[in-house]
Design a protein around this motif. Structure first.
Motif, mmCIF file in Angstrom:
data_model
loop_
_atom_site.group_PDB
_atom_site.id
_atom_site.type_symbol
_atom_site.label_atom_id
_atom_site.label_comp_id
_atom_site.label_asym_id
_atom_site.label_seq_id
_atom_site.Cartn_x
_atom_site.Cartn_y
_atom_site.Cartn_z
ATOM 1 N N ALA A 65 0.734 -1.365 0.074
ATOM 2 C CA ALA A 65 0.027 0.041 -0.081
ATOM 3 C C ALA A 65 0.886 1.244 0.134
ATOM 4 O O ALA A 65 0.569 2.290 -0.662
ATOM 5 N N LEU A 66 1.948 1.185 0.947
ATOM 6 C CA LEU A 66 2.936 2.444 0.817
ATOM 7 C C LEU A 66 3.575 2.560 -0.743
ATOM 8 O O LEU A 66 3.555 3.633 -1.261
ATOM 9 N N GLN A 67 3.810 1.323 -1.201
ATOM 10 C CA GLN A 67 4.295 1.626 -2.602
ATOM 11 C C GLN A 67 3.080 2.230 -3.359
ATOM 12 O O GLN A 67 3.472 2.888 -4.614
ATOM 13 N N GLY A 68 1.981 1.989 -3.432
ATOM 14 C CA GLY A 68 0.901 2.423 -4.478
ATOM 15 C C GLY A 68 0.808 3.750 -4.074
ATOM 16 O O GLY A 68 0.221 4.664 -4.972
ATOM 17 N N LEU A 69 0.925 4.274 -2.895
ATOM 18 C CA LEU A 69 1.000 5.883 -2.539
ATOM 19 C C LEU A 69 2.186 6.509 -3.452
ATOM 20 O O LEU A 69 1.738 7.831 -3.397
ATOM 21 N N ALA A 70 3.151 5.905 -3.719
ATOM 22 C CA ALA A 70 4.327 6.692 -4.456
ATOM 23 C C ALA A 70 4.815 7.754 -3.770
ATOM 24 O O ALA A 70 5.070 8.898 -4.601
ATOM 25 N N GLY A 71 4.725 7.877 -2.568
ATOM 26 C CA GLY A 71 5.237 9.180 -1.588
ATOM 27 C C GLY A 71 4.413 10.154 -1.855
ATOM 28 O O GLY A 71 4.683 11.284 -1.477
ATOM 29 N N GLU A 72 2.910 10.094 -2.183
ATOM 30 C CA GLU A 72 2.012 11.115 -2.178
ATOM 31 C C GLU A 72 1.103 11.036 -1.084
ATOM 32 O O GLU A 72 -0.097 11.614 -1.227
ATOM 33 N N GLY A 73 1.221 10.349 0.061
ATOM 34 C CA GLY A 73 0.327 10.096 1.084
ATOM 35 C C GLY A 73 0.970 9.431 1.989
ATOM 36 O O GLY A 73 2.148 9.440 2.111
ATOM 37 N N ARG A 74 0.223 9.021 3.207
ATOM 38 C CA ARG A 74 0.615 8.544 4.524
ATOM 39 C C ARG A 74 -0.122 7.550 4.904
ATOM 40 O O ARG A 74 -1.258 7.428 4.786
ATOM 41 N N ILE A 75 0.529 6.461 5.497
ATOM 42 C CA ILE A 75 -0.397 5.515 6.188
ATOM 43 C C ILE A 75 0.110 5.441 7.754
ATOM 44 O O ILE A 75 1.303 5.560 7.997
ATOM 45 N N ALA A 76 -0.988 5.315 8.514
ATOM 46 C CA ALA A 76 -0.613 5.419 10.241
ATOM 47 C C ALA A 76 -1.305 4.263 10.664
ATOM 48 O O ALA A 76 -2.486 3.911 10.337
ATOM 49 N N CYS A 77 -0.551 3.843 11.673
ATOM 50 C CA CYS A 77 -1.161 2.452 12.307
ATOM 51 C C CYS A 77 -1.670 2.980 14.001
ATOM 52 O O CYS A 77 -0.906 3.616 14.335
#
Length: 118
Positions: A65-77
């Motif tokens: 999923a992080l790769q899918g964001l391609a640096g244009e977003g964030r994931i937080a847990c």
């Protein structure tokens, strides 16, 4: 596994309700994350409060999923238990790639500030 999706303050929150994110329990979680990314959602909070065990398969889903964001977003847990938190620490994913928070509210607040909604 059931995965509950909601949107809070512009942040998509996914909450897997199963206790395991491993090869046997990641299918629906992966599918829902892919759907969120396909809709162009860039700020995603993962509520891991119900998850008691995660292995490399669960981590791979989050990394994909992080790769899918391609640096244009964030994931937080949020709400990661001791085993899940330790996995993030051992793999050093908590050192900048994935932010860990105690609660969903904290994760959403951080992501919302990042995208300029607060």
């Amino acid at each position: 596994m059931t995965v509950v999706e909601s949107v809070i303050n512009g942040v998509t929150v996914l909450a897997p309700l199963g206790t395991r994110l491993d090869a046997g329990g990641c299918g629906e979680f992966r599918r829902r994350l892919e759907q969120v990314l396909a809709r162009g959602q860039k700020f995603i909070a993962l509520d891991l409060g119900a998850v008691r065990f995660m292995d490399s398969t669960g981590l791979a889903v989050i990394l994909s999923a992080l790769q899918g964001l391609a640096g244009e977003g964030r994931i937080a847990c949020a709400g990661a238990g001791a085993q899940v938190r330790k996995l993030f620490e051992v793999t050093r994913l908590d050192q900048g790639l994935v932010s860990l928070y105690s609660s969903v509210d904290q994760a959403v607040d951080s992501l919302a500030r990042t995208q300029g909604r607060r």
